[in-house]
Scaffold this motif. Sequence first.
Motif, PDB file in Angstrom:
ATOM      1  N   ILE A 148       0.815  -1.255   0.021  1.00 10.25           N
ATOM      2  CA  ILE A 148       0.085   0.111   0.094  1.00 10.25           C
ATOM      3  C   ILE A 148       0.840   1.157   0.103  1.00 10.25           C
ATOM      4  N   ILE A 149       1.670   1.398   1.036  1.00  7.21           N
ATOM      5  CA  ILE A 149       2.730   2.474   1.005  1.00  7.21           C
ATOM      6  C   ILE A 149       3.327   2.727  -0.602  1.00  7.21           C
ATOM      7  N   ASP A 150       3.781   1.491  -1.035  1.00  2.00           N
ATOM      8  CA  ASP A 150       4.619   1.526  -2.322  1.00  2.00           C
ATOM      9  C   ASP A 150       3.785   2.177  -3.488  1.00  2.00           C
ATOM     10  N   LYS A 151       2.495   1.897  -3.480  1.00  4.99           N
ATOM     11  CA  LYS A 151       1.619   2.260  -4.302  1.00  4.99           C
ATOM     12  C   LYS A 151       1.503   3.840  -4.492  1.00  4.99           C
ATOM     13  N   ILE A 157       4.912   9.942  -7.227  1.00  6.05           N
ATOM     14  CA  ILE A 157       6.053  10.180  -8.297  1.00  6.05           C
ATOM     15  C   ILE A 157       5.420  10.582  -9.472  1.00  6.05           C
ATOM     16  N   ARG A 158       4.431   9.651  -9.900  1.00 10.12           N
ATOM     17  CA  ARG A 158       3.789  10.127 -11.369  1.00 10.12           C
ATOM     18  C   ARG A 158       3.253  11.352 -11.425  1.00 10.12           C
ATOM     19  N   LYS A 163       3.426  16.931 -13.515  1.00  8.90           N
ATOM     20  CA  LYS A 163       3.540  18.359 -13.595  1.00  8.90           C
ATOM     21  C   LYS A 163       4.844  18.983 -14.092  1.00  8.90           C
ATOM     22  N   ASP A 164       5.984  18.209 -13.870  1.00  9.46           N
ATOM     23  CA  ASP A 164       7.375  18.619 -14.516  1.00  9.46           C
ATOM     24  C   ASP A 164       7.374  18.573 -16.171  1.00  9.46           C
ATOM     25  N   ASP A 172       2.626   6.823 -21.478  1.00  9.81           N
ATOM     26  CA  ASP A 172       4.078   6.048 -21.421  1.00  9.81           C
ATOM     27  C   ASP A 172       4.479   5.971 -19.791  1.00  9.81           C
ATOM     28  N   LEU A 173       4.050   7.051 -19.186  1.00  9.49           N
ATOM     29  CA  LEU A 173       4.227   6.964 -17.551  1.00  9.49           C
ATOM     30  C   LEU A 173       3.412   5.968 -16.803  1.00  9.49           C
ATOM     31  N   HIS A 174       2.135   5.552 -17.404  1.00  7.94           N
ATOM     32  CA  HIS A 174       1.026   4.696 -16.719  1.00  7.94           C
ATOM     33  C   HIS A 174       1.394   3.297 -16.818  1.00  7.94           C
TER      34      HIS A 174
END
Length: 175
Positions: A148-151, A157-158, A163-164, A172-174
């Motif tokens: 759960i923490i990892d998700k 991060i995504r 935003k950046d 591609d990011l998903h």
Amino acid sequence: CSPEGNALPLQWPPTSNKQPVPAFPPPASQPCRLPARPHLRPAKVCQAGDAYTREKFKPQPTRDLEKEKKRLQNILATGKDEVEDEVERVLIRTKEEEIPEPDRFEELVNEIQDRREFLAQMEALGQDKEYKRIVLAEISQKMHEMEIIDKKRSEEIRKMMTKDFPGGNKSDLHD
């Protein structure tokens, strides 16, 4: 008592060339006895000693009563004692900043490692059957919490990455 049952003699015959020692010491060597009634010391003898001298007064450090009143008012008004000195506040802030908050993910990794070590110890003692189900269930719960923490971290991060790079390909990011 002697072996025959008679009383022992008060003086033994001399075994050397020395004079016999009398059984009772001479009266001059007896300790001084106390008089029948107590002896009172005269007043001048008592006053000459240090019994009538008083100790010099040594004042203790005093409190600042106004500061104490304000501190107690703060305690009664807010329910907590506020630190008045700014130097102490700065020290408290720096101590809090120096100690990083422990990462829950790392805590879970350490807890899982502890449980595996415990299970290994129980196997060495031959008692692993009693604890194996319980410990494996605890490890499973810890691993689920880690997932759960990892998700959550990967989603954060995504979001930061999108935003950046707003013009980039989001699909591609998903993947």
